[in-house]
Enzyme design. Structure first.
Site, PDB file in Angstrom:
ATOM      1  N   ARG A  43       0.818  -1.222   0.000  1.00 55.77           N
ATOM      2  CA  ARG A  43       0.000   0.000   0.000  1.00 55.77           C
ATOM      3  C   ARG A  43       0.849   1.269   0.000  1.00 55.77           C
ATOM      4  O   ARG A  43       0.390   2.327  -0.406  1.00 55.77           O
ATOM      5  CB  ARG A  43      -0.971   0.020   1.199  1.00 55.77           C
ATOM      6  CG  ARG A  43      -1.790   1.324   1.264  1.00 55.77           C
ATOM      7  CD  ARG A  43      -2.974   1.258   2.211  1.00 55.77           C
ATOM      8  NE  ARG A  43      -2.632   0.772   3.520  1.00 55.77           N
ATOM      9  CZ  ARG A  43      -2.046   1.508   4.482  1.00 55.77           C
ATOM     10  NH1 ARG A  43      -1.768   2.765   4.280  1.00 55.77           N
ATOM     11  NH2 ARG A  43      -1.770   0.967   5.655  1.00 55.77           N
ATOM     12  N   TYR A  97     -12.050  15.475 -18.591  1.00 52.95           N
ATOM     13  CA  TYR A  97     -12.688  14.165 -18.438  1.00 52.95           C
ATOM     14  C   TYR A  97     -13.836  14.276 -17.415  1.00 52.95           C
ATOM     15  O   TYR A  97     -13.684  14.955 -16.383  1.00 52.95           O
ATOM     16  CB  TYR A  97     -11.620  13.181 -17.951  1.00 52.95           C
ATOM     17  CG  TYR A  97     -12.140  11.804 -17.656  1.00 52.95           C
ATOM     18  CD1 TYR A  97     -12.490  10.947 -18.696  1.00 52.95           C
ATOM     19  CD2 TYR A  97     -12.273  11.357 -16.350  1.00 52.95           C
ATOM     20  CE1 TYR A  97     -12.967   9.681 -18.426  1.00 52.95           C
ATOM     21  CE2 TYR A  97     -12.743  10.081 -16.073  1.00 52.95           C
ATOM     22  CZ  TYR A  97     -13.092   9.253 -17.114  1.00 52.95           C
ATOM     23  OH  TYR A  97     -13.555   7.999 -16.845  1.00 52.95           O
ATOM     24  N   ASP A 166      -3.308  16.746 -17.457  1.00 53.82           N
ATOM     25  CA  ASP A 166      -3.714  15.367 -17.727  1.00 53.82           C
ATOM     26  C   ASP A 166      -3.318  15.086 -19.171  1.00 53.82           C
ATOM     27  O   ASP A 166      -3.913  15.623 -20.104  1.00 53.82           O
ATOM     28  CB  ASP A 166      -5.232  15.239 -17.528  1.00 53.82           C
ATOM     29  CG  ASP A 166      -5.754  13.830 -17.813  1.00 53.82           C
ATOM     30  OD1 ASP A 166      -5.090  13.079 -18.548  1.00 53.82           O
ATOM     31  OD2 ASP A 166      -6.846  13.497 -17.313  1.00 53.82           O
ATOM     32  N   LYS A 191      -5.379   3.737 -20.203  1.00 54.19           N
ATOM     33  CA  LYS A 191      -5.552   3.999 -21.627  1.00 54.19           C
ATOM     34  C   LYS A 191      -4.285   3.616 -22.394  1.00 54.19           C
ATOM     35  O   LYS A 191      -3.960   2.450 -22.457  1.00 54.19           O
ATOM     36  CB  LYS A 191      -5.951   5.465 -21.825  1.00 54.19           C
ATOM     37  CG  LYS A 191      -7.013   5.968 -20.817  1.00 54.19           C
ATOM     38  CD  LYS A 191      -8.361   5.289 -20.991  1.00 54.19           C
ATOM     39  CE  LYS A 191      -9.324   5.544 -19.841  1.00 54.19           C
ATOM     40  NZ  LYS A 191      -9.569   6.945 -19.517  1.00 54.19           N
TER      41      LYS A 191
HETATM   42  C1  LIG Z   1     -10.082   7.637 -18.413  1.00 53.43           C
HETATM   43  C2  LIG Z   1      -9.575   8.966 -18.103  1.00 53.43           C
HETATM   44  C3  LIG Z   1      -9.384   9.368 -16.777  1.00 53.43           C
HETATM   45  C4  LIG Z   1      -9.753   8.483 -15.601  1.00 53.43           C
HETATM   46  O1  LIG Z   1      -8.937   7.346 -15.586  1.00 53.43           O
HETATM   47  P1  LIG Z   1      -9.330   5.949 -14.873  1.00 53.43           P
HETATM   48  O2  LIG Z   1      -8.127   5.119 -15.094  1.00 53.43           O
HETATM   49  O3  LIG Z   1     -10.568   5.435 -15.557  1.00 53.43           O
HETATM   50  O4  LIG Z   1      -9.594   6.255 -13.438  1.00 53.43           O
HETATM   51  C5  LIG Z   1      -8.841  10.629 -16.550  1.00 53.43           C
HETATM   52  N1  LIG Z   1      -8.533  11.449 -17.568  1.00 53.43           N
HETATM   53  C6  LIG Z   1      -8.715  11.085 -18.858  1.00 53.43           C
HETATM   54  C7  LIG Z   1      -8.338  12.039 -19.940  1.00 53.43           C
HETATM   55  C8  LIG Z   1      -9.237   9.834 -19.171  1.00 53.43           C
HETATM   56  O5  LIG Z   1      -9.415   9.493 -20.451  1.00 53.43           O
END
Ligand SMILES: *Cc1c(COP(=O)(O)O)cnc(C)c1O
Length: 376
Positions: A43, A97, A166, A191
């Site tokens: 953790r 997002y 992001d 992703k």
């Molecule tokens: C999917 C996504 C997130 C969230 O990610 P998770 O792994 O589903 O928690 C955040 N920002 C963007 C741009 C995303 O495509």
């Protein structure tokens, strides 16, 4: 970048040692005789799988430090909770997002942290004395807008504000925000970094002073990544550069073909097309335009739904960045919570379909798009 993806963060070669980082599927570790030695505990994010992968992410983003966490949302939440306290203020791009918008709109206000969402470029006029973070996505979902970070970074530096990006859609192969003045970068590693739609994970990269804080939040909120998921992510990341280069090439070819020769489309949205509002900027700052491609079909959402039903090879599912091509309608997925008016303001017109281009053969994807659009 590909060399870093394959090798960075890993142990130096040693006779008899495995070439691949083994999965250390253990929650805890024997302590040595020194009672003051650091406690190893999964953790805490210091499992050997975490250590290797964090090193790889930092090397690829060009940051002093990095950390992997349980999801992209954990990356966003742990970072924001590390940088903000009660009374602080966030300035965020309006095209974020959906989960991040929910975090900023509904969760952080419970702690007395407010956000002002900005459309277009009026960043300075909404800044407050207690603004601590500017948060943007590059490129943005689903209209693939590319914000120029340089002027934002200047504003942030002058005011002692952290510029957080992001970069899920970009990946470090196509764009490294740190090189353009960002302080902290995070990813939904679910992703492109993972790339195989089989793991949920997140990553944060930045100065050690910030990443150490993120680690403390991760420990307290229990947002660590399981060792097996960490191992899968490392395995996926080794091929990041070849996957993304292929996805860039296929998406660009498909975008050009869709815009030039396919009937029944109102708009093709791809930063690699001169028709995209940020084409010139994207050409200057990005090494590739990415694997995300959006279209607006004539006939509105009714026809868009028909197109989606007709896809045979392209799969209909939310999410993105995997080896398989996926299609979704943002109005039913990422922007289901927004009103028709808000969607229009964000450029999500009726008939909007978002495509995540995989690594299938371009000719097969073209044939599938052609038959689905014709049949609908
Ligand atoms: C999917 C996504 C997130 C969230 O990610 P998770 O792994 O589903 O928690 C955040 N920002 C963007 C741009 C995303 O495509």
């Amino acid at each position: 970048m590909s060399t870093r993806a394959v090798h960075a963060g890993e142990a130096p070669p040693e006779g008899g040692a495995p070439v691949v980082t083994p999965i250390t599927q253990s929650s805890t570790f024997y302590t040595d005789d020194d009672p003051a030695a650091a406690v190893l505990y999964t953790r805490y994010g210091n499992n050997p799988n975490h250590e290797v992968l964090s090193g790889k992410v930092a090397a690829m983003e060009g940051t002093e430090s990095a950390i992997v966490v349980g999801s992209g949302m954990a990356a966003a939440a742990m970072s924001l909770l590390s940088l903000l306290t009660t009374g602080d203020h966030v300035v965020a791009s309006a095209s974020l997002y959906g989960g991040t918008v929910r975090l900023l709109k509904y969760d952080l206000p419970r702690l007395g942290i407010d956000t002002t969402f900005v459309e277009g470029g009026r960043w300075t006029s909404v800044m407050r004395k207690r603004t601590r973070v500017i948060l943007v996505e590059v490129p943005s979902n689903p209209t693939l807008r590319v914000i120029d970070l340089a002027p934002l970074a200047k504003i942030a530096r002058e005011r002692g504000v952290v510029l957080m990006v992001d970069a899920t859609f970009a990946t470090p192969v196509n764009y490294r925000p740190i090189e353009h003045g960002a302080d902290v970068v995070y990813h939904s590693a679910t992703k492109y970094l993972g790339g195989h739609s089989d793991v949920v994970a997140g990553a944060v990269a930045g100065p050690a002073s910030v990443v150490d804080e993120v680690r403390d939040r991760m420990k307290s909120f229990g947002a660590s990544l399981d060792p097996h998921a960490t191992w899968l992510l490392e395995r996926g990341m080794k091929t990041l550069a070849v996957r993304v280069e292929r996805q860039n090439a296929t998406a660009l070819a498909l975008a050009r073909w869709l815009e030039d020769s396919v009937e029944g489309l109102k708009r093709v949205i791809y930063p690699g097309l001169p028709s995209h509002p940020d084409h010139a900027l994207a050409s200057g700052v990005m090494d590739g335009f990415g694997g995300m491609l959006s279209v607006v079909v004539q006939g509105g959402d009714r026809r868009a739904r028909k197109v989606m039903e007709r896809f045979r090879l392209i799969r209909v599912a939310p999410s993105l960045g995997g080896v398989e091509s996926l299609a979704s309608m943002p109005r039913h997925t990422s922007h289901a919570d927004t009103s028709a008016e808000e969607r229009r303001a964000l450029g999500i017109d009726p008939g909007f379909i978002r495509l995540s281009i995989g690594i299938e053969d371009e000719a097969d994807l073209r044939a599938d798009l052609e038959q689905a659009l014709a049949a609908a």
